[in-house]
Scaffold this active site. Structure first.
Site, PDB file in Angstrom:
ATOM      1  N   GLU A  82     123.817   9.898  36.010  1.00  0.00           N
ATOM      2  CA  GLU A  82     123.575  10.008  34.575  1.00  0.00           C
ATOM      3  C   GLU A  82     123.088  11.409  34.198  1.00  0.00           C
ATOM      4  O   GLU A  82     123.491  11.971  33.174  1.00  0.00           O
ATOM      5  CB  GLU A  82     122.538   8.972  34.120  1.00  0.00           C
ATOM      6  CG  GLU A  82     122.948   7.537  34.383  1.00  0.00           C
ATOM      7  CD  GLU A  82     122.453   7.013  35.716  1.00  0.00           C
ATOM      8  OE1 GLU A  82     122.053   5.837  35.783  1.00  0.00           O
ATOM      9  OE2 GLU A  82     122.460   7.785  36.705  1.00  0.00           O
ATOM     10  N   CYS A 111     118.442   3.598  36.390  1.00  0.00           N
ATOM     11  CA  CYS A 111     117.048   3.396  36.788  1.00  0.00           C
ATOM     12  C   CYS A 111     116.151   3.732  35.594  1.00  0.00           C
ATOM     13  O   CYS A 111     116.620   4.287  34.595  1.00  0.00           O
ATOM     14  CB  CYS A 111     116.717   4.276  37.989  1.00  0.00           C
ATOM     15  SG  CYS A 111     116.617   6.051  37.594  1.00  0.00           S
ATOM     16  N   CYS A 114     116.250   7.551  34.529  1.00  0.00           N
ATOM     17  CA  CYS A 114     117.520   7.950  33.905  1.00  0.00           C
ATOM     18  C   CYS A 114     117.662   7.317  32.516  1.00  0.00           C
ATOM     19  O   CYS A 114     118.156   7.955  31.586  1.00  0.00           O
ATOM     20  CB  CYS A 114     118.694   7.548  34.791  1.00  0.00           C
ATOM     21  SG  CYS A 114     118.855   8.566  36.285  1.00  0.00           S
ATOM     22  N   HIS A 262     139.012  -5.838  18.937  1.00  0.00           N
ATOM     23  CA  HIS A 262     138.372  -5.560  17.660  1.00  0.00           C
ATOM     24  C   HIS A 262     136.947  -6.102  17.675  1.00  0.00           C
ATOM     25  O   HIS A 262     136.618  -7.013  18.426  1.00  0.00           O
ATOM     26  CB  HIS A 262     139.157  -6.209  16.521  1.00  0.00           C
ATOM     27  CG  HIS A 262     140.427  -5.486  16.194  1.00  0.00           C
ATOM     28  ND1 HIS A 262     141.223  -5.806  15.116  1.00  0.00           N
ATOM     29  CD2 HIS A 262     141.053  -4.433  16.799  1.00  0.00           C
ATOM     30  CE1 HIS A 262     142.258  -5.001  15.066  1.00  0.00           C
ATOM     31  NE2 HIS A 262     142.184  -4.165  16.085  1.00  0.00           N
ATOM     32  N   CYS A 293     141.441  -7.754  10.022  1.00  0.00           N
ATOM     33  CA  CYS A 293     142.899  -7.770  10.028  1.00  0.00           C
ATOM     34  C   CYS A 293     143.375  -9.221  10.050  1.00  0.00           C
ATOM     35  O   CYS A 293     142.562 -10.155  10.138  1.00  0.00           O
ATOM     36  CB  CYS A 293     143.439  -7.009  11.237  1.00  0.00           C
ATOM     37  SG  CYS A 293     143.142  -7.827  12.825  1.00  0.00           S
ATOM     38  N   CYS A 296     142.369 -11.206  13.337  1.00  0.00           N
ATOM     39  CA  CYS A 296     140.921 -11.476  13.368  1.00  0.00           C
ATOM     40  C   CYS A 296     140.535 -12.521  12.328  1.00  0.00           C
ATOM     41  O   CYS A 296     139.672 -13.370  12.562  1.00  0.00           O
ATOM     42  CB  CYS A 296     140.141 -10.186  13.155  1.00  0.00           C
ATOM     43  SG  CYS A 296     140.241  -9.024  14.534  1.00  0.00           S
TER      44      CYS A 296
END
Length: 401
Positions: A82, A111, A114, A262, A293, A296
């Site tokens: 990271e 961790c 990080c 989506h 949409c 969905c």
């Protein structure tokens, strides 16, 4: 590894790890991941012996230009993957005037150290959004590791466990091979996903103020920035789930589109994974940047049918391709199924701001012509539904509550 301290670089805002330290001792990232490394290190085993290296596969999207860059990082002596990414990003790719969408696929979750460094990075650079997909949870039973994951969410990171879709995406994008699932993938995913949900609890990944004000803005077009390309306005879905009469805090979540899924589909999958009782009363309020949409809309209608005592309310900032007949059909289908669809007004923008934005105790300040834009979009929705033979449409803002 001892890193020398230097001044923060000009124009980078509050200092984070990448601003303060040089990266001359860090090796360059890889462009791809070998097939053997992927299947060994990313396998989502519950007990993963011998896997001491963390791999981080990253996609960097520079939104104004639509540029996508991919790199692979792994632990080096004395520095985790990271932090290698933070140094590389600052040195190679970061421009303060650009907006970035970062997607990480990680073999192990971060961790505590990080997690804190990444959280500080997000706090310092408000133009960066981060989604982290994790193959395995690292020491998830220890309180400090759990707090690290919650800290990331508090600074706006989306933290999720890798499902089949993410393993497939990662393999195809970084290994350049078709994905072959291993035995137990789905079972292990469900167990680790449940563990992560318990760790995060009511912690919700809060949106940055800039993200909310740009993505939820109901203006028809966004202005160009200094001659650059117009950045894309994405789909964000923020939801509140509660039981009528229940005094406990509602369940919150904030989702956005990811590759192949989506935000509405991810929302449906999350609700179904909660094991809700169809015979009980529930109330869900969704705030969307774009209306659903057609696909969905039909799947949201199916969710309402499967939970007949569910009250589902959808408040949208803008209408998606509202002049195209099939998208109008989706809105009509939602109306027929008993899903309330309304346009966000000042009250809804304020509620969404209060519940889902890291606003540092600042009140929501409406942008210019917010009410006028809401009124125009509401009238447009009314015309669409009336053209399909629907009855009166609900108003938004304070009138609907």
């Amino acid at each position: 590894m001892q890193l020398q301290r230097q001044r923060p670089r000009a124009g980078l805002g509050p200092s984070c790890l990448g601003c303060l330290y040089p990266s001359t001792q860090i090796r360059d990232p890889m462009f791809t991941l070998s097939q053997g490394s992927f299947y060994f290190h990313f396998q989502n085993l519950l007990y993963a012996n011998g896997r001491h290296t963390t791999f981080l596969c990253c996609r960097v999207e520079r939104e104004q230009e639509g540029l996508i860059i991919t790199r692979v990082f792994k632990n080096q002596v004395g520095i985790h993957a990271e932090l290698c990414f933070l140094h590389w990003f600052h040195d190679e790719e970061f421009f303060p005037g650009e907006d970035y969408q970062l997607t990480w696929y990680m073999s192990w979750s971060p961790c505590p150290n990080c997690a804190e460094q990444v959280a500080q990075f997000l706090a310092a650079h408000r133009n960066v959004s981060l989604t982290i997909f994790i193959a395995r949870l690292y020491y998830h039973w220890l309180p400090q590791f759990q707090q690290g994951l919650r800290r990331l969410c508090q600074e706006g990171a989306q933290v999720e466990v890798m499902s089949y879709q993410e393993f497939e995406d990662c393999c195809e994008e970084f290994v350049k091979k078709s994905f072959r699932p291993w035995k137990g993938l789905y079972t292990n995913y469900k167990q680790q996903e449940g563990t992560l949900r318990r760790i995060l609890g009511s912690t919700v990944s809060l949106l940055k103020e800039e993200t909310f004000l740009f993505q939820f803005n109901n203006r028809h077009r966004v202005p160009r920035h200094c001659g650059q390309h117009r950045p894309r306005r994405r789909t964000y879905l923020c939801y509140l789930l509660a039981r009528p009469g229940d005094t406990t805090a509602p369940t919150k979540g904030c989702l956005q589109n990811k590759k192949g899924h989506h935000a509405e589909i991810r929302f449906i999958e999350r609700i179904r994974s909660m094991g809700l009782d169809p015979s009980q009363d529930y109330q869900i309020t969704c705030y969307l940047t774009w209306s659903p949409c057609l696909d969905c809309a039909f799947k949201l209608a199916k969710l309402k049918k499967d939970f007949p005592r569910l009250t589902l309310r959808i408040f949208t900032s803008r209408l998606y391709f509202h002049w195209i007949r099939k998208f109008q059909k989706g809105l009509h289908q939602l109306w027929l199924s008993g899903v309330l669809v309304a346009i966000m007004g000042l009250q809804e923008f304020t509620d969404c701001w209060n519940n889902f934005v890291n606003h540092q105790q600042r009140s929501f300040a409406p942008w210019e012509k917010l009410d006028a834009y809401s009124k125009n979009i509401r009238e447009r929705l009314g015309r669409i539904l009336r053209s399909w033979g629907c009855g009166p449409t609900p108003s938004s803002g304070g009138d609907s509550r």
